[in-house]
Scaffold this motif. Structure first.
Motif, PDB file in Angstrom:
ATOM      1  N   GLY A 136       0.814  -1.216   0.000  1.00 36.45           N
ATOM      2  CA  GLY A 136       0.000   0.000   0.000  1.00 36.45           C
ATOM      3  C   GLY A 136       0.843   1.260   0.000  1.00 36.45           C
ATOM      4  O   GLY A 136       0.472   2.273   0.601  1.00 36.45           O
ATOM      5  N   SER A 151       1.376   3.606  -1.929  1.00 38.97           N
ATOM      6  CA  SER A 151       0.825   4.854  -2.452  1.00 38.97           C
ATOM      7  C   SER A 151      -0.374   5.331  -1.641  1.00 38.97           C
ATOM      8  O   SER A 151      -0.989   6.340  -1.975  1.00 38.97           O
ATOM      9  CB  SER A 151       0.409   4.676  -3.922  1.00 38.97           C
ATOM     10  OG  SER A 151      -0.569   3.655  -4.041  1.00 38.97           O
ATOM     11  N   GLY A 152      -0.698   4.610  -0.568  1.00 40.82           N
ATOM     12  CA  GLY A 152      -1.895   4.907   0.212  1.00 40.82           C
ATOM     13  C   GLY A 152      -1.655   5.827   1.387  1.00 40.82           C
ATOM     14  O   GLY A 152      -0.567   6.376   1.582  1.00 40.82           O
ATOM     15  N   ARG A 153      -2.682   5.962   2.194  1.00 35.02           N
ATOM     16  CA  ARG A 153      -2.689   6.934   3.290  1.00 35.02           C
ATOM     17  C   ARG A 153      -1.594   6.660   4.315  1.00 35.02           C
ATOM     18  O   ARG A 153      -0.864   7.569   4.703  1.00 35.02           O
ATOM     19  CB  ARG A 153      -4.068   6.912   3.959  1.00 35.02           C
ATOM     20  CG  ARG A 153      -4.447   8.192   4.646  1.00 35.02           C
ATOM     21  CD  ARG A 153      -5.917   8.168   5.059  1.00 35.02           C
ATOM     22  NE  ARG A 153      -6.761   7.861   3.907  1.00 35.02           N
ATOM     23  CZ  ARG A 153      -8.074   7.641   3.977  1.00 35.02           C
ATOM     24  NH1 ARG A 153      -8.686   7.661   5.145  1.00 35.02           N
ATOM     25  NH2 ARG A 153      -8.778   7.377   2.899  1.00 35.02           N
ATOM     26  N   THR A 154      -1.466   5.414   4.744  1.00 38.06           N
ATOM     27  CA  THR A 154      -0.403   5.095   5.706  1.00 38.06           C
ATOM     28  C   THR A 154       0.870   4.652   5.004  1.00 38.06           C
ATOM     29  O   THR A 154       1.971   5.029   5.402  1.00 38.06           O
ATOM     30  CB  THR A 154      -0.838   3.993   6.692  1.00 38.06           C
ATOM     31  OG1 THR A 154      -1.089   2.783   5.979  1.00 38.06           O
ATOM     32  CG2 THR A 154      -2.065   4.422   7.478  1.00 38.06           C
ATOM     33  N   SER A 171       2.312   5.419   2.190  1.00 42.52           N
ATOM     34  CA  SER A 171       3.179   6.462   1.657  1.00 42.52           C
ATOM     35  C   SER A 171       4.006   7.105   2.761  1.00 42.52           C
ATOM     36  O   SER A 171       5.193   7.408   2.574  1.00 42.52           O
ATOM     37  CB  SER A 171       2.345   7.524   0.930  1.00 42.52           C
ATOM     38  OG  SER A 171       1.415   8.139   1.814  1.00 42.52           O
ATOM     39  N   SER A 196       2.789  -2.199  -4.652  1.00 40.72           N
ATOM     40  CA  SER A 196       1.469  -1.687  -4.983  1.00 40.72           C
ATOM     41  C   SER A 196       1.073  -2.242  -6.341  1.00 40.72           C
ATOM     42  O   SER A 196       1.896  -2.825  -7.065  1.00 40.72           O
ATOM     43  CB  SER A 196       1.476  -0.158  -5.027  1.00 40.72           C
ATOM     44  OG  SER A 196       2.352   0.299  -6.050  1.00 40.72           O
ATOM     45  N   PRO A 253      -5.834  -3.739   1.971  1.00 43.18           N
ATOM     46  CA  PRO A 253      -6.414  -2.544   1.379  1.00 43.18           C
ATOM     47  C   PRO A 253      -7.880  -2.257   1.662  1.00 43.18           C
ATOM     48  O   PRO A 253      -8.274  -1.096   1.693  1.00 43.18           O
ATOM     49  CB  PRO A 253      -6.204  -2.768  -0.128  1.00 43.18           C
ATOM     50  CG  PRO A 253      -6.046  -4.244  -0.272  1.00 43.18           C
ATOM     51  CD  PRO A 253      -5.390  -4.710   0.978  1.00 43.18           C
ATOM     52  N   SER A 254      -8.728  -3.263   1.852  1.00 46.34           N
ATOM     53  CA  SER A 254     -10.140  -2.942   2.076  1.00 46.34           C
ATOM     54  C   SER A 254     -10.383  -2.726   3.559  1.00 46.34           C
ATOM     55  O   SER A 254     -10.527  -1.597   4.024  1.00 46.34           O
ATOM     56  CB  SER A 254     -11.036  -4.047   1.516  1.00 46.34           C
ATOM     57  OG  SER A 254     -10.682  -5.316   2.064  1.00 46.34           O
ATOM     58  N   ASN A 297      -8.621  10.860   7.924  1.00 48.13           N
ATOM     59  CA  ASN A 297      -9.884  10.451   7.317  1.00 48.13           C
ATOM     60  C   ASN A 297     -10.747  11.661   6.967  1.00 48.13           C
ATOM     61  O   ASN A 297     -11.629  11.576   6.116  1.00 48.13           O
ATOM     62  CB  ASN A 297     -10.661   9.514   8.252  1.00 48.13           C
ATOM     63  CG  ASN A 297     -10.085   8.122   8.292  1.00 48.13           C
ATOM     64  OD1 ASN A 297      -9.318   7.726   7.428  1.00 48.13           O
ATOM     65  ND2 ASN A 297     -10.434   7.357   9.309  1.00 48.13           N
ATOM     66  N   GLU A 349      -8.493  13.094   3.586  1.00 47.80           N
ATOM     67  CA  GLU A 349      -8.180  12.209   2.467  1.00 47.80           C
ATOM     68  C   GLU A 349      -9.219  11.091   2.451  1.00 47.80           C
ATOM     69  O   GLU A 349      -9.322  10.330   3.400  1.00 47.80           O
ATOM     70  CB  GLU A 349      -6.778  11.603   2.628  1.00 47.80           C
ATOM     71  CG  GLU A 349      -5.662  12.626   2.720  1.00 47.80           C
ATOM     72  CD  GLU A 349      -4.327  12.005   3.111  1.00 47.80           C
ATOM     73  OE1 GLU A 349      -4.113  10.807   2.824  1.00 47.80           O
ATOM     74  OE2 GLU A 349      -3.509  12.712   3.712  1.00 47.80           O
ATOM     75  N   GLY A 350      -9.979  11.007   1.386  1.00 40.46           N
ATOM     76  CA  GLY A 350     -10.983   9.964   1.323  1.00 40.46           C
ATOM     77  C   GLY A 350     -12.385  10.524   1.156  1.00 40.46           C
ATOM     78  O   GLY A 350     -12.581  11.721   0.912  1.00 40.46           O
TER      79      GLY A 350
END
Length: 277
Positions: A14, A16-19, A21, A38, A66-67, A129, A132-133
């Motif tokens: 993950g 490229s994701g919120r955590t 990255s 990723s 991821p989910s 949250n 972002e999101g």
């Protein structure tokens, strides 16, 4: 201190994701080689044939499903990937889990039974949250409808999660076999959080508590499959029943400092124009 004469490699799922990255940034700043895992780089949680290439010859890995970490697929996927990692010699694994989410316990156990030198990081609700999101679009429209009622939550900055994960990954055995429970420094209701955002942006923002069933219907309207929406509502109802309305010293224990305050996050995000209508 880790021996960095030869740069050790940390796999970050993950990335490229919120955590992920932020974990990648923190691990890189600690002097370690980051291997981003990723879909853009060929790694896919749903395709086990892509795992070995990401894991081979690495020294440690950060696992972020991821989910939702509490989904049945997460327990199966994390367990299978952890066993493959151990088989490839990557035994140092750190899993991002969710504080207070009973559904996540099976995923945590799957990691623990894999033979890995594991650490579980249980995080409370992310401050980000709100920035972002899916919640961002609602706040930009002027209101946030959510099923949290008036429960208090110790909002946690994802940068603190990343810093804790980086220490756990790169400090040898200091946190092996440990479950670290992280929170922010104070309790806020979602109404109070929205009010702080309103104060920082100078906008008139409303918080509207909604029943869980109505929120589930809204998720389906947003395009979330009905079964997934039902699962998420069940998760949220558990997480937001007051069980997490207490603080921990997890961030200070690992980092030797207080966690970042929600107000600081809000001021930074507001200055960046995150919630401009």
């Amino acid at each position: 201190m880790a021996d960095n004469t030869v740069k050790k490699t940390v796999v970050v799922t993950g990335a490229s994701g919120r955590t992920g990255s932020r974990v990648a940034q923190a691990v890189g700043a600690a002097g370690f080689e980051v291997r981003a895992a990723s879909r853009a780089r060929g790694f896919d949680w749903e395709n086990p044939t892509t795992w070995a290439e990401a894991l081979r010859d690495a020294d440690a890995a950060y696992l972020m499903y991821p989910s939702d970490v509490g989904s049945p697929a997460a327990a199966e996927g994390v367990g299978a990937l952890a066993r493959e990692a151990v088989g490839l010699g990557v035994r140092r694994l750190v899993l991002l889990s969710a504080r207070g989410e009973t559904q996540a316990l099976a995923t945590e156990e799957a990691l623990k039974s894999s033979g890995a030198r594991w650490t579980v990081v249980r995080a409370s609700w992310f401050s980000q949250n709100f920035s972002e999101g899916p919640l961002v679009a609602e706040l930009r429209r002027g209101e946030l409808a959510f099923l949290a009622g008036e429960v208090a939550e110790p909002f946690l900055d994802v940068r603190d999660i990343a810093d804790v994960v980086a220490v756990a990954l790169t400090s040898g055995d200091a946190y092996v076999g440990r479950t670290l429970e992280l929170t922010g420094p104070r309790l806020l209701s979602f109404r109070e959080a929205v009010a702080e955002i309103a104060g920082a942006t100078g906008r008139d923002l409303a918080y509207i508590p909604v029943p869980a069933r109505d929120y589930g219907e809204a998720l389906v309207g947003f395009g979330v499959p009905p079964e997934e929406a039902e699962f998420l509502v069940e998760v949220f109802e558990g997480l937001l029943d007051g069980r997490n309305a207490r603080l921990t010293d997890g961030v200070r224990e690992v980092l030797g400092r207080a966690p970042r305050d929600f107000g600081d996050f809000v001021r930074e995000a507001a200055a960046a124009g995150v919630w401009k209508g």
